[in-house]
Design an enzyme around this catalytic site. Structure first.
Site, short mmCIF file in Angstrom:
data_model
loop_
_atom_site.label_atom_id
_atom_site.label_comp_id
_atom_site.label_asym_id
_atom_site.label_seq_id
_atom_site.Cartn_x
_atom_site.Cartn_y
_atom_site.Cartn_z
N CYS A 82 -65.94 -31.31 33.80
CA CYS A 82 -66.30 -32.64 33.30
C CYS A 82 -65.58 -33.73 34.09
O CYS A 82 -65.85 -33.90 35.27
CB CYS A 82 -66.01 -32.69 31.81
SG CYS A 82 -66.83 -34.05 30.97
N TYR A 83 -64.64 -34.45 33.49
CA TYR A 83 -63.89 -35.47 34.24
C TYR A 83 -63.29 -34.86 35.51
O TYR A 83 -63.26 -35.49 36.57
CB TYR A 83 -62.78 -36.05 33.36
CG TYR A 83 -61.91 -37.09 34.04
CD1 TYR A 83 -62.26 -38.44 34.01
CD2 TYR A 83 -60.74 -36.73 34.71
CE1 TYR A 83 -61.46 -39.39 34.64
CE2 TYR A 83 -59.95 -37.68 35.34
CZ TYR A 83 -60.31 -39.01 35.30
OH TYR A 83 -59.53 -39.95 35.92
N HIS A 169 -69.00 -27.64 29.40
CA HIS A 169 -67.75 -27.06 28.88
C HIS A 169 -67.92 -25.58 28.55
O HIS A 169 -68.43 -25.24 27.49
CB HIS A 169 -67.31 -27.81 27.63
CG HIS A 169 -66.83 -29.19 27.91
ND1 HIS A 169 -65.53 -29.47 28.26
CD2 HIS A 169 -67.49 -30.37 27.96
CE1 HIS A 169 -65.40 -30.76 28.49
NE2 HIS A 169 -66.58 -31.34 28.32
N SER A 223 -36.64 -19.84 8.24
CA SER A 223 -37.32 -20.32 7.03
C SER A 223 -38.07 -19.18 6.35
O SER A 223 -38.50 -19.29 5.21
CB SER A 223 -38.31 -21.42 7.39
OG SER A 223 -39.36 -20.86 8.17
N SER A 228 -40.23 -19.07 13.10
CA SER A 228 -38.77 -18.93 13.16
C SER A 228 -38.37 -17.47 13.05
O SER A 228 -37.37 -17.05 13.64
CB SER A 228 -38.08 -19.79 12.09
OG SER A 228 -38.34 -19.32 10.80
N LYS A 367 -50.31 -19.44 18.50
CA LYS A 367 -49.96 -18.82 17.21
C LYS A 367 -50.31 -17.33 17.16
O LYS A 367 -49.50 -16.51 16.72
CB LYS A 367 -50.71 -19.56 16.09
CG LYS A 367 -50.23 -19.19 14.70
CD LYS A 367 -48.99 -19.97 14.37
CE LYS A 367 -48.47 -19.68 12.98
NZ LYS A 367 -47.32 -20.54 12.68
#
Ligand code: XMP
Length: 511
Positions: A82-83, A169, A223, A228, A367
């Protein structure tokens, strides 16, 4: 051994993280870097390939951002998206112009499937287009390899110089078979072999942490959350008892959760863990407070105070461990897409602990990669796949003021809900589910007795990003079982309701 690397130059496009993800899904390590990275830095990193992302600006506008021109003569394959394609065009002497009409949505693209980049496709394919500017004339030496009725140059290549551009994309799901474009670039054009796997990451980072920290001391705030926990276990594998973890138990965790955290880290991993049982202290501060924001503030501040006191007892440490993950790093601003939000884990260093340096062992991971690392390290699955739990804990799931008695009611009701969801095998389908103690009392009847007791609300949402979501259509029989068990087994509850609002307009939490 150095892994193969793809550098992604960030020009501020909204899909940058996704591009990095897609590449790693192909077992090739990728890194997002600012668009203005120097040629020297690029050479040092010696990537197998470079990707220019999309971006909000117009290449001929005042806001246009550029990389150094020398990048095109390094001999490293480049794919501009794209850009990125438009920038490549403009910098190499082609022409970019504004189209009369914006092209947005899934679009049929005609393809020259003899091109290395577009091999494996039929003569047309649906790709997501999202642009107003377009490449009117490709630079000298480039060949057109795709088009749409509105966009004559939807893809281009200069095989000799290994430069490629695509207007569409490939990284988003709306693009059919988009991964094939990415794979062609990685394996056919850049010559990657796909040598990056999470187990090599884990072993390498333990080794690197050993070298970095040596026999110095590190401190970690644990936690019980995924990030963590994984950071702490990685560190402990590297430096053993030179790591101290502080676990502030504010008493607002779910039923038995504090004990479980202590058990896992002390017994299973033999980590030097200090658990601070601070429930009374938190409840005292929260007494009589019912405003949600005030509750959050009190808990946040108190948390810091408790951590600070414990850290002071330990004295100066050399390293403070943080569970920052890759999306936090990208979101806090690398290149042009900067300042979307400044994440509390990055940048804003805690000034209340006496330490010399921050160490962030998960800084490069997404994640799901953090989860894989956790499993690899032997952290139990229920912790690794733990649903998100807010920092202020159950305090924001008790509407109104918080008392010890209300906490017990909520913990018991919530535990029953979670147990039944797991029994029904829905725990992986529903992304977040919990009970809320509403501040509402209503009339009921139990046996021959009139009751006047609390209403529990059940909340269950399905979402991928937690920014939007829909309520989960849990079968009635399961809701019935949960309701009946809660009313029978938890004193002071005589009514259970199910929250059937989606987000937006409602938030996931009730406060
Ligand atoms: P909402 O309620 O805004 O929640 O729809 C979106 C997601 O964020 C979690 N959440 C928090 N997490 N501290 C956190 O660490 C907080 O103060 C907090 N508030 C909400 C919520 O559980 C959901 O996953």
């Amino acid at each position: 051994m150095k892994n193969e690397l793809i550098l992604i130059l960030d020009f501020g496009g909204q899909y940058n993280q996704l591009i990095a993800r897609r590449i790693r899904e192909c077992n090739v390590y990728s890194e997002v870097v600012p668009y203005n990275i120097t040629i020297e830095e690029i050479k040092q990193k010696s990537p197998k390939g470079i990707i220019f992302t999309g971006g909000p600006a117009s290449v001929y506008g005042e806001e246009a951002v550029k990389c150094e021109k020398e990048i095109f003569s390094l001999g490293i394959p480049i794919l501009g998206i794209c850009y990125g394609m438009q920038l490549m065009t403009q910098m190499l002497g082609g022409k970019v112009a504004k189209a009369n009409m914006r092209e947005y949505g899934t679009t049929k693209v005609s393809i020259d499937n003899k091109s290395l980049l577009l091999q494996g496709f039929e003569s047309t394919n649906d790709f997501l287009m999202s642009h107003t500017d377009y490449v009117q004339t490709t630079p000298e030496g480039f060949k057109n390899i795709a088009s749409t009725p509105l966009c004559p140059n939807a893809a281009m290549e200069n095989v000799e110089k290994k430069l490629y551009g695509i207007q569409f994309h490939p990284e988003v799901n709306h693009s059919i078979n988009g991964m094939q474009v990415i794979k062609n670039f990685l394996f056919k054009i850049c010559g990657c072999t796909g040598d990056w796997v999470i187990s090599s990451f884990t072993q390498e980072s333990i080794q690197k942490l050993k070298e970095k920290i040596g026999d110095k001391k590190a401190l970690c705030a644990l936690s019980g959350g995924v990030d963590s926990s994984v950071a702490a276990v990685l560190l402990s594998k590297a430096i053993g008892k030179n790591l101290t973890c502080i676990f502030v138990d504010h008493g607002l965790l779910r039923k038995n959760e504090g004990d479980e955290v202590e058990e896992i880290f002390k017994k299973q991993f033999d980590i030097h863990l200090i658990r601070v049982n601070a429930k009374d202290r938190f409840l005292e501060k929260l007494a009589g407070v019912s405003d949600p924001e005030t509750k959050r503030k009190i808990i946040g501040e108190e948390f810091i105070r408790v951590f600070e006191e414990e850290a002071k007892k330990i004295g100066t440490v050399d390293f403070l461990v943080q569970g920052t993950i890759y999306p936090d790093v990208i979101e806090s601003g690398l290149g042009k897409s900067s300042v979307i939000k400044s994440h509390h884990n990055v940048g804003g260093l805690p000034d209340y602990v006496d330490f010399k340096e921050i160490v962030e062992p998960l800084r490069d991971l997404f994640k799901d990669e953090v989860r894989k690392t956790g499993l690899e390290l032997g952290i139990p699955e229920n912790l690794v796949y733990r649903q998100p739990f807010p920092g202020p804990g159950l305090a924001i799931r008790i509407i109104g003021d918080i008392t010890d008695k209300k906490l017990d009611i909520l913990k018991d009701a919530d535990a029953i809900f979670r147990e039944e969801i797991a029994k029904a095998g829905l725990h992986k389908k529903i992304n977040q589910y919990f009970a809320v103690l509403t501040n509402l009392k209503s009339v009921g009847v139990m046996g021959d007795e009139r009751t006047y007791d609390y209403t529990i609300a059940l909340r269950a949402v399905e979402t991928t990003d937690f920014m939007t979501g829909v309520f989960s259509k849990i079968p009635y029989e399961i809701l019935e079982k949960v309701s009946s068990r809660i009313v029978n087994e938890v004193s002071h509850v005589n009514r259970v309701v199910y929250d059937i609002t989606s987000k937006p307009p409602a938030t996931i939490e009730w406060e």
